[in-house]
Design an enzyme around this catalytic site. Structure first.
Site, PDB file in Angstrom:
ATOM      1  N   ASP A  19       0.735  -1.228   0.315  1.00 49.57           N
ATOM      2  CA  ASP A  19      -0.136  -0.177  -0.522  1.00 49.57           C
ATOM      3  C   ASP A  19       0.806   1.389   0.090  1.00 49.57           C
ATOM      4  O   ASP A  19       2.161   1.186   0.192  1.00 49.57           O
ATOM      5  CB  ASP A  19      -0.719  -0.374   1.076  1.00 49.57           C
ATOM      6  CG  ASP A  19      -0.559  -0.002   2.091  1.00 49.57           C
ATOM      7  OD1 ASP A  19       0.940   0.769   2.602  1.00 49.57           O
ATOM      8  OD2 ASP A  19      -1.271   0.193   3.485  1.00 49.57           O
ATOM      9  N   CYS A  76       3.359  -3.464   3.928  1.00 57.39           N
ATOM     10  CA  CYS A  76       1.953  -2.175   3.792  1.00 57.39           C
ATOM     11  C   CYS A  76       2.965  -1.582   5.553  1.00 57.39           C
ATOM     12  O   CYS A  76       4.097  -1.990   6.042  1.00 57.39           O
ATOM     13  CB  CYS A  76       0.393  -2.646   4.894  1.00 57.39           C
ATOM     14  SG  CYS A  76       0.826  -3.869   5.695  1.00 57.39           S
ATOM     15  N   THR A  78       2.749  -2.298   8.977  1.00 56.90           N
ATOM     16  CA  THR A  78       3.715  -2.717   9.606  1.00 56.90           C
ATOM     17  C   THR A  78       3.370  -4.629   9.447  1.00 56.90           C
ATOM     18  O   THR A  78       4.458  -5.821   9.384  1.00 56.90           O
ATOM     19  CB  THR A  78       2.476  -3.087  10.517  1.00 56.90           C
ATOM     20  OG1 THR A  78       0.774  -3.725  10.148  1.00 56.90           O
ATOM     21  CG2 THR A  78       1.773  -2.236  11.322  1.00 56.90           C
ATOM     22  N   HIS A 109       9.828 -23.723   8.346  1.00 55.97           N
ATOM     23  CA  HIS A 109       9.286 -24.337   8.665  1.00 55.97           C
ATOM     24  C   HIS A 109       7.962 -24.130   8.686  1.00 55.97           C
ATOM     25  O   HIS A 109       7.330 -25.279   8.437  1.00 55.97           O
ATOM     26  CB  HIS A 109       8.920 -24.068  10.004  1.00 55.97           C
ATOM     27  CG  HIS A 109      10.173 -24.665  11.560  1.00 55.97           C
ATOM     28  ND1 HIS A 109      10.163 -24.405  12.463  1.00 55.97           N
ATOM     29  CD2 HIS A 109      11.435 -25.342  10.892  1.00 55.97           C
ATOM     30  CE1 HIS A 109      11.994 -24.492  13.249  1.00 55.97           C
ATOM     31  NE2 HIS A 109      12.384 -25.327  12.113  1.00 55.97           N
ATOM     32  N   HIS A 144       7.255 -31.009   9.866  1.00 53.81           N
ATOM     33  CA  HIS A 144       6.460 -29.965   8.853  1.00 53.81           C
ATOM     34  C   HIS A 144       5.378 -29.987   8.047  1.00 53.81           C
ATOM     35  O   HIS A 144       4.418 -29.328   7.986  1.00 53.81           O
ATOM     36  CB  HIS A 144       7.948 -28.440   8.675  1.00 53.81           C
ATOM     37  CG  HIS A 144       8.474 -27.959  10.102  1.00 53.81           C
ATOM     38  ND1 HIS A 144       8.399 -27.834  11.106  1.00 53.81           N
ATOM     39  CD2 HIS A 144      10.141 -28.443  10.113  1.00 53.81           C
ATOM     40  CE1 HIS A 144       8.962 -27.595  11.778  1.00 53.81           C
ATOM     41  NE2 HIS A 144      10.136 -28.461  10.942  1.00 53.81           N
TER      42      HIS A 144
HETATM   43  C1  RB5 Z   1      -2.267   1.674   6.683  1.00 53.04           C
HETATM   44  O1  RB5 Z   1      -1.985   3.378   7.636  1.00 53.04           O
HETATM   45  C2  RB5 Z   1      -1.639   1.347   7.174  1.00 53.04           C
HETATM   46  O2  RB5 Z   1      -2.823   0.942   7.859  1.00 53.04           O
HETATM   47  C3  RB5 Z   1      -1.330   0.280   6.743  1.00 53.04           C
HETATM   48  O3  RB5 Z   1       0.362   0.368   5.897  1.00 53.04           O
HETATM   49  C4  RB5 Z   1      -1.213  -1.726   7.301  1.00 53.04           C
HETATM   50  O4  RB5 Z   1      -0.377  -0.861   8.452  1.00 53.04           O
HETATM   51  C5  RB5 Z   1      -1.731  -2.216   7.941  1.00 53.04           C
HETATM   52  O5  RB5 Z   1      -2.274  -3.339   8.417  1.00 53.04           O
END
Ligand code: RB5
Length: 158
Positions: A19, A76, A78, A109, A144
């Site tokens: 994203d 993304c 996180t 694994h 596994h």
């Molecule tokens: C976008 O702001 C953020 O929510 C997205 O990149 C991500 O971290 C979602 O899991």
């Protein structure tokens, strides 16, 4: 023969998606992969305009399952949201990794076929080294394999 985690893997076809929050990391990883001799299928996003990570996680997951890519890379903020989305595509095993250790274990694994990074929580050097470790690792099979088959049966039960 050394640790299989350190065997170099040549020419892998890799689908990438992110994203807006992870555009820079996705592009950096794409450049790194091309420099390493791999083929890159960049499924976007390609601007900083706000987009929805499920669209890109799904696109990468489908590319892997349908065979237009061998492996996927998803990024993304996180790594969490896009991994959840990619994992909804049957046959995808997407793993959020944070370092070299989680990256090679995801393959050894869990036979992960999509690796996910959080651009807001990982440095670019750690991410590139983790990606290299993921590519170099091989699935260990044995016990596994039995666990992967149980995951596949969970999918089939849906
Ligand atoms: C976008 O702001 C953020 O929510 C997205 O990149 C991500 O971290 C979602 O899991």
């Amino acid at each position: 023969m050394g640790n299989p985690a350190h065997h170099y893997t040549c020419h892998v076809r890799i689908a990438l998606g992110s994203d807006h929050a992870a555009l820079d990391l996705k592009d950096l990883l794409a450049t790194h992969l091309v420099a390493g001799g791999h083929s890159v299928l960049d499924l976007g996003t390609n601007s900083t305009e706000s987009v929805d990570y499920p669209d890109f996680g799904a696109a990468v997951g489908r590319a892997v399952v349908e065979g237009s890519a061998d492996l996927g890379v998803c990024c993304c903020g996180t790594g969490i949201g896009i991994s959840i989305a990619a994992n909804k595509v049957a046959g995808v095993r997407a793993a959020v990794v944070h370092d070299v250790t989680t990256a090679h274990l995801a393959r050894e694994h869990n036979d992960a076929n999509v690796i996910c990074f959080g651009a807001r929580v990982i440095g670019s050097l750690v991410a590139t080294e983790a990606l290299d470790a993921f590519l170099a690792a091989t699935f260990a099979g044995d016990r596994h394999q039995r666990r992967i088959e149980k995951i596949q049966r969970l999918e089939e039960a849906q």
